[in-house]
Design a protein around this motif. Structure first.
Motif, PDB file in Angstrom:
ATOM      1  N   VAL A 308       0.834  -1.201   0.000  1.00  0.00           N
ATOM      2  CA  VAL A 308       0.000   0.000   0.000  1.00  0.00           C
ATOM      3  C   VAL A 308       0.868   1.251   0.000  1.00  0.00           C
ATOM      4  O   VAL A 308       0.603   2.220  -0.741  1.00  0.00           O
ATOM      5  CB  VAL A 308      -0.947  -0.002   1.220  1.00  0.00           C
ATOM      6  CG1 VAL A 308      -1.601   1.361   1.388  1.00  0.00           C
ATOM      7  CG2 VAL A 308      -2.003  -1.081   1.061  1.00  0.00           C
ATOM      8  N   VAL A 309       1.923   1.253   0.809  1.00  0.00           N
ATOM      9  CA  VAL A 309       2.815   2.411   0.872  1.00  0.00           C
ATOM     10  C   VAL A 309       3.498   2.634  -0.472  1.00  0.00           C
ATOM     11  O   VAL A 309       3.618   3.766  -0.955  1.00  0.00           O
ATOM     12  CB  VAL A 309       3.852   2.224   1.999  1.00  0.00           C
ATOM     13  CG1 VAL A 309       4.917   3.309   1.929  1.00  0.00           C
ATOM     14  CG2 VAL A 309       3.164   2.243   3.359  1.00  0.00           C
ATOM     15  N   ARG A 310       3.959   1.555  -1.084  1.00  0.00           N
ATOM     16  CA  ARG A 310       4.645   1.682  -2.375  1.00  0.00           C
ATOM     17  C   ARG A 310       3.684   2.174  -3.457  1.00  0.00           C
ATOM     18  O   ARG A 310       4.049   2.984  -4.304  1.00  0.00           O
ATOM     19  CB  ARG A 310       5.243   0.337  -2.783  1.00  0.00           C
ATOM     20  CG  ARG A 310       6.452  -0.084  -1.964  1.00  0.00           C
ATOM     21  CD  ARG A 310       6.902  -1.477  -2.372  1.00  0.00           C
ATOM     22  NE  ARG A 310       8.142  -1.863  -1.711  1.00  0.00           N
ATOM     23  CZ  ARG A 310       8.673  -3.070  -1.777  1.00  0.00           C
ATOM     24  NH1 ARG A 310       8.069  -4.020  -2.490  1.00  0.00           N
ATOM     25  NH2 ARG A 310       9.794  -3.348  -1.146  1.00  0.00           N
ATOM     26  N   ALA A 311       2.456   1.650  -3.446  1.00  0.00           N
ATOM     27  CA  ALA A 311       1.484   2.048  -4.461  1.00  0.00           C
ATOM     28  C   ALA A 311       0.986   3.467  -4.254  1.00  0.00           C
ATOM     29  O   ALA A 311       0.548   4.130  -5.208  1.00  0.00           O
ATOM     30  CB  ALA A 311       0.301   1.081  -4.465  1.00  0.00           C
ATOM     31  N   ALA A 312       1.053   3.962  -3.010  1.00  0.00           N
ATOM     32  CA  ALA A 312       0.526   5.294  -2.711  1.00  0.00           C
ATOM     33  C   ALA A 312       1.226   6.380  -3.510  1.00  0.00           C
ATOM     34  O   ALA A 312       0.611   7.391  -3.889  1.00  0.00           O
ATOM     35  CB  ALA A 312       0.649   5.579  -1.215  1.00  0.00           C
ATOM     36  N   GLY A 313       2.499   6.193  -3.806  1.00  0.00           N
ATOM     37  CA  GLY A 313       3.226   7.191  -4.579  1.00  0.00           C
ATOM     38  C   GLY A 313       2.760   7.306  -6.014  1.00  0.00           C
ATOM     39  O   GLY A 313       3.075   8.278  -6.704  1.00  0.00           O
ATOM     40  N   ALA A 331      -0.440  11.172  -3.038  1.00  0.00           N
ATOM     41  CA  ALA A 331       0.696  10.620  -3.780  1.00  0.00           C
ATOM     42  C   ALA A 331       1.957  11.436  -3.543  1.00  0.00           C
ATOM     43  O   ALA A 331       3.042  10.874  -3.322  1.00  0.00           O
ATOM     44  CB  ALA A 331       0.363  10.581  -5.273  1.00  0.00           C
ATOM     45  N   GLU A 332       1.836  12.765  -3.554  1.00  0.00           N
ATOM     46  CA  GLU A 332       2.999  13.625  -3.309  1.00  0.00           C
ATOM     47  C   GLU A 332       3.536  13.418  -1.900  1.00  0.00           C
ATOM     48  O   GLU A 332       4.755  13.344  -1.687  1.00  0.00           O
ATOM     49  CB  GLU A 332       2.613  15.081  -3.536  1.00  0.00           C
ATOM     50  CG  GLU A 332       2.330  15.422  -5.000  1.00  0.00           C
ATOM     51  CD  GLU A 332       1.772  16.828  -5.166  1.00  0.00           C
ATOM     52  OE1 GLU A 332       1.389  17.429  -4.140  1.00  0.00           O
ATOM     53  OE2 GLU A 332       1.710  17.303  -6.320  1.00  0.00           O
ATOM     54  N   ALA A 333       2.625  13.323  -0.931  1.00  0.00           N
ATOM     55  CA  ALA A 333       3.055  13.115   0.450  1.00  0.00           C
ATOM     56  C   ALA A 333       3.746  11.767   0.613  1.00  0.00           C
ATOM     57  O   ALA A 333       4.764  11.650   1.323  1.00  0.00           O
ATOM     58  CB  ALA A 333       1.842  13.209   1.383  1.00  0.00           C
ATOM     59  N   ALA A 334       3.218  10.732  -0.044  1.00  0.00           N
ATOM     60  CA  ALA A 334       3.822   9.405   0.045  1.00  0.00           C
ATOM     61  C   ALA A 334       5.222   9.397  -0.544  1.00  0.00           C
ATOM     62  O   ALA A 334       6.129   8.738  -0.014  1.00  0.00           O
ATOM     63  CB  ALA A 334       2.940   8.387  -0.676  1.00  0.00           C
ATOM     64  N   ARG A 335       5.405  10.140  -1.611  1.00  0.00           N
ATOM     65  CA  ARG A 335       6.739  10.186  -2.212  1.00  0.00           C
ATOM     66  C   ARG A 335       7.723  10.936  -1.319  1.00  0.00           C
ATOM     67  O   ARG A 335       8.904  10.579  -1.239  1.00  0.00           O
ATOM     68  CB  ARG A 335       6.654  10.842  -3.603  1.00  0.00           C
ATOM     69  CG  ARG A 335       5.852  10.015  -4.600  1.00  0.00           C
ATOM     70  CD  ARG A 335       6.086  10.451  -6.018  1.00  0.00           C
ATOM     71  NE  ARG A 335       5.444  11.712  -6.337  1.00  0.00           N
ATOM     72  CZ  ARG A 335       4.245  11.823  -6.910  1.00  0.00           C
ATOM     73  NH1 ARG A 335       3.543  10.724  -7.176  1.00  0.00           N
ATOM     74  NH2 ARG A 335       3.735  13.003  -7.211  1.00  0.00           N
ATOM     75  N   VAL A 336       7.248  11.961  -0.626  1.00  0.00           N
ATOM     76  CA  VAL A 336       8.109  12.684   0.313  1.00  0.00           C
ATOM     77  C   VAL A 336       8.512  11.771   1.460  1.00  0.00           C
ATOM     78  O   VAL A 336       9.676  11.707   1.852  1.00  0.00           O
ATOM     79  CB  VAL A 336       7.399  13.947   0.847  1.00  0.00           C
ATOM     80  CG1 VAL A 336       8.198  14.574   1.995  1.00  0.00           C
ATOM     81  CG2 VAL A 336       7.208  14.965  -0.272  1.00  0.00           C
ATOM     82  N   VAL A 337       7.539  11.052   2.017  1.00  0.00           N
ATOM     83  CA  VAL A 337       7.823  10.128   3.115  1.00  0.00           C
ATOM     84  C   VAL A 337       8.815   9.057   2.672  1.00  0.00           C
ATOM     85  O   VAL A 337       9.681   8.631   3.446  1.00  0.00           O
ATOM     86  CB  VAL A 337       6.514   9.482   3.618  1.00  0.00           C
ATOM     87  CG1 VAL A 337       6.811   8.358   4.600  1.00  0.00           C
ATOM     88  CG2 VAL A 337       5.621  10.525   4.267  1.00  0.00           C
ATOM     89  N   ALA A 338       8.690   8.614   1.414  1.00  0.00           N
ATOM     90  CA  ALA A 338       9.595   7.585   0.894  1.00  0.00           C
ATOM     91  C   ALA A 338      10.972   8.129   0.563  1.00  0.00           C
ATOM     92  O   ALA A 338      11.866   7.370   0.185  1.00  0.00           O
ATOM     93  CB  ALA A 338       8.992   6.941  -0.345  1.00  0.00           C
TER      94      ALA A 338
END
Length: 602
Positions: A308-313, A331-338
């Protein structure tokens, strides 16, 4: 022995009474004075079975569907379960051939055996024969499918009679071969002795494999975009080679594919194909399967959360989900977290309009096939300063627009299509299964002017390629990993059916596999054309368009559910008309004679 990944298993789950999940190819051959026979094909298959894992492995199900199945050797392999012959009645025209193949294509493969079939079809007009081959999508993707095809083809008419580098062998006939063809073969289960020659009887020469196998990594993308790790991305505009590169980005960036470990250790089927130490392993017994399922069940919440985390980006690139309010910000937030520091190009609206292509499908299939001149397509690309792939996508766009207009069903918004992309790594070339992703992009079917439509397709494809080059999408694999196996087995058919009715994510799938630009042979018969045939589902639409470039032509295969498209042959006519439409006077005067243009790679 290796367990199917969640993506591979999904191709098994999607099959229902109305949906099949195999990919296929229809080869048209010169019969070479009758050398292309069922006996000859049986000999060739048995001699080269070990060259493709997909041909000698079957599915072993876990009890009660508690876990993903396993790929295992079939110790009782029988060529009679896979090789068949059909004779067409006179006059043996293309319509009769298409009807016969459509009937075969609509039938599911038997999971008790390795998941493939080959059908020799005789009685074609002009002394030709056809060979239709289908393999389950759980076993192959575009790259491995091309490798499997390469394993059966030769550079010369007598290649199937030769050792690599040796003299032609004397063909033999046996009573068993001429009677029932019920011969059996066991895949290699141990490394060959060191003193054996490097090639076996009938092995294809290396140039065939190199020519058909789509490249995984090539030069940089048009626009000189680099991957985040510094590697150049794949060449999606391969004009330097003179051959059309994969419209589907089969020459996609060299990125790692999603992998899953199997309970009890990971066994590489490439070792099996090479006769390695893992080659003879069978699936674990009942206790081993249940133990593995128990372990996977306990660890699944963590696996699902990771997916789920990987797909969120990629939420802003997933059809339907991208249209949910706030998806882009998440999606933007998930990429920042990653920890992703590089901005991704934005995505255009991905709302698939309502068309006749979308809705519930039936079990019946219709198909059509035809070819266009690669020379003409390259001439258009040269004249307009765009890639060959963009021209092919434009032809599909124009043909779809014409068909929808004829049926008074042309939507105001552009269609949305999925373009399969190979993300296969070099080390996985011989591993059965899929390493694929997808680019989702709009097709400007709402643009009336042909030249403007050509430019609009180029812009849309460039944006999709740029996004994929910077961040290859892994969301198809990640989404398949979210649900545990038992729940996914129950939910998948219902979700696909509901999506087709309520909110289709795409209108159709368009795919292309590049091939060699010189003649190839099967059992002595020259391959004249090769028409690829793909999958239609409730979710992806009742029409698929696939093409394969070979020996100066681009061969198109169209598969449709007649409930959605009842006149699929008209689309072949629209493809030809679309090419004529962009072959304008400027193309004819400057390029039609091939002045200064490398038309066909040799």
């Amino acid at each position: 022995m290796r367990q199917l990944t969640a993506l591979d298993a999904q191709f098994l789950r999607v099959e229902t009474a109305t949906t099949t999940a195999h990919v296929a190819g229809l080869a048209i051959l010169d019969s070479a004075d009758g050398t292309v026979t069922k006996d000859a094909l049986a000999d060739l298959l048995l001699a080269r079975l070990h060259l493709s894992p997909a041909l000698h492995l079957r599915v072993a199900e876990v009890p009660f569907g508690l876990d993903h199945p396993y790929w295992v050797s079939d110790p009782h392999f029988d060529i009679g379960n896979h090789l068949f012959e059909t004779a067409l009645p006179l006059p043996g025209d293309d319509q009769q051939l298409a009807d016969a193949v459509a009937d075969i294509h609509s039938r599911r493969l038997d999971r008790a055996h390795p998941l493939w079939e080959m059908h020799l079809i005789t009685g074609l007009a002009g002394g030709r024969v056809a060979v239709y081959t289908k393999v389950h999508h759980a076993a192959i993707d575009g790259v491995s499918g091309a490798e499997t095809l390469a394993a059966l083809l030769d550079l010369t008419p007598d290649g199937h009679l030769r050792r690599r580098g040796g003299a032609a062998a004397t063909p033999t006939r046996s009573a068993a071969r001429t009677s029932s063809l019920r011969r059996t073969a066991s895949p290699p289960t141990a490394p060959p002795p060191a003193n054996l020659p490097p090639a076996t009887d009938g092995a294809p020469s290396a140039p065939v494999v190199a020519a058909i196998q789509p490249p995984v990594v090539t030069a940089g993308l048009q626009g000189a975009v680099d991957l985040p790790n510094g590697q150049p991305v794949a060449c999606l505009d391969p004009t330097a080679s003179g051959a059309p590169g994969p419209l589907t980005a089969e020459a996609a960036p060299h990125v790692p594919a999603t992998t899953e470990s199997t309970p009890g250790g990971q066994h590489d089927l490439a070792d099996k194909a090479r006769g390695g130490s893992s080659g003879g392993r069978q699936a674990p017994g009942l206790f081993g399967m249940l133990a593995g399922a128990a372990v996977r069940t306990m660890t699944h919440p963590f696996t699902a959360m990771r997916s789920v985390v990987r797909a969120a980006g990629d939420l802003d690139a997933i059809p339907v989900i991208a249209n949910v309010p706030g998806a882009k910000r998440i999606a933007e937030a998930a990429r920042v977290v990653a920890g992703e520091r590089r901005d991704r190009p934005g995505m255009p609206p991905l709302t698939a309009p309502r068309t006749p292509f979308n809705g519930p499908i039936t079990a019946q299939r219709h198909l059509s096939f035809g070819s266009l001149s690669l020379k003409d397509v390259k001439n258009v690309a040269k004249a307009h300063g765009i890639s060959v792939n963009d021209v092919i996508m434009t032809l599909c766009t124009s043909a779809l627009r014409s068909w929808l207009s004829e049926h008074d069903a042309l939507p105001e918004a552009p269609l949305v299509v999925a373009v399969p992309v190979a993300v296969r790594t070099g080390s996985a070339k011989e591993v059965v299964g899929n390493q694929i992703s997808a680019m989702v992009t709009p097709l400007p079917t709402n643009v009336a002017d042909p030249k403007e439509r050509l430019r609009a397709v180029g812009a849309a494809m460039a944006q999709a390629k740029r996004r994929f080059a910077l961040a290859p999408a892994t969301w198809p694999s990640e989404l398949c990993s979210v649900l545990p196996a038992p729940l996914a087995t129950l939910a998948t058919p219902a979700v696909f059916r509901l999506a087709g009715v309520a909110f289709p994510p795409i209108n159709l799938i368009i795919s292309n596999v590049p091939g060699p630009q010189f003649p190839l042979y099967l059992c002595g018969g020259r391959l004249l054309s090769y028409y690829p045939l793909s999958v239609v589902t409730d979710m992806s639409g009742g029409l698929s368009i696939t093409c394969f470039s070979y020996d100066g032509m681009i061969d198109f295969g169209l598969v449709a559910c007649p409930e959605r498209v009842d006149d699929v042959w008209s689309l072949i006519g629209h493809l030809r008309a679309a090419l004529d439409e962009v072959l304008d006077e400027r193309v004819g005067d400057e390029f039609r004679d091939g002045v200064g243009v490398d038309l066909v790679a040799g």
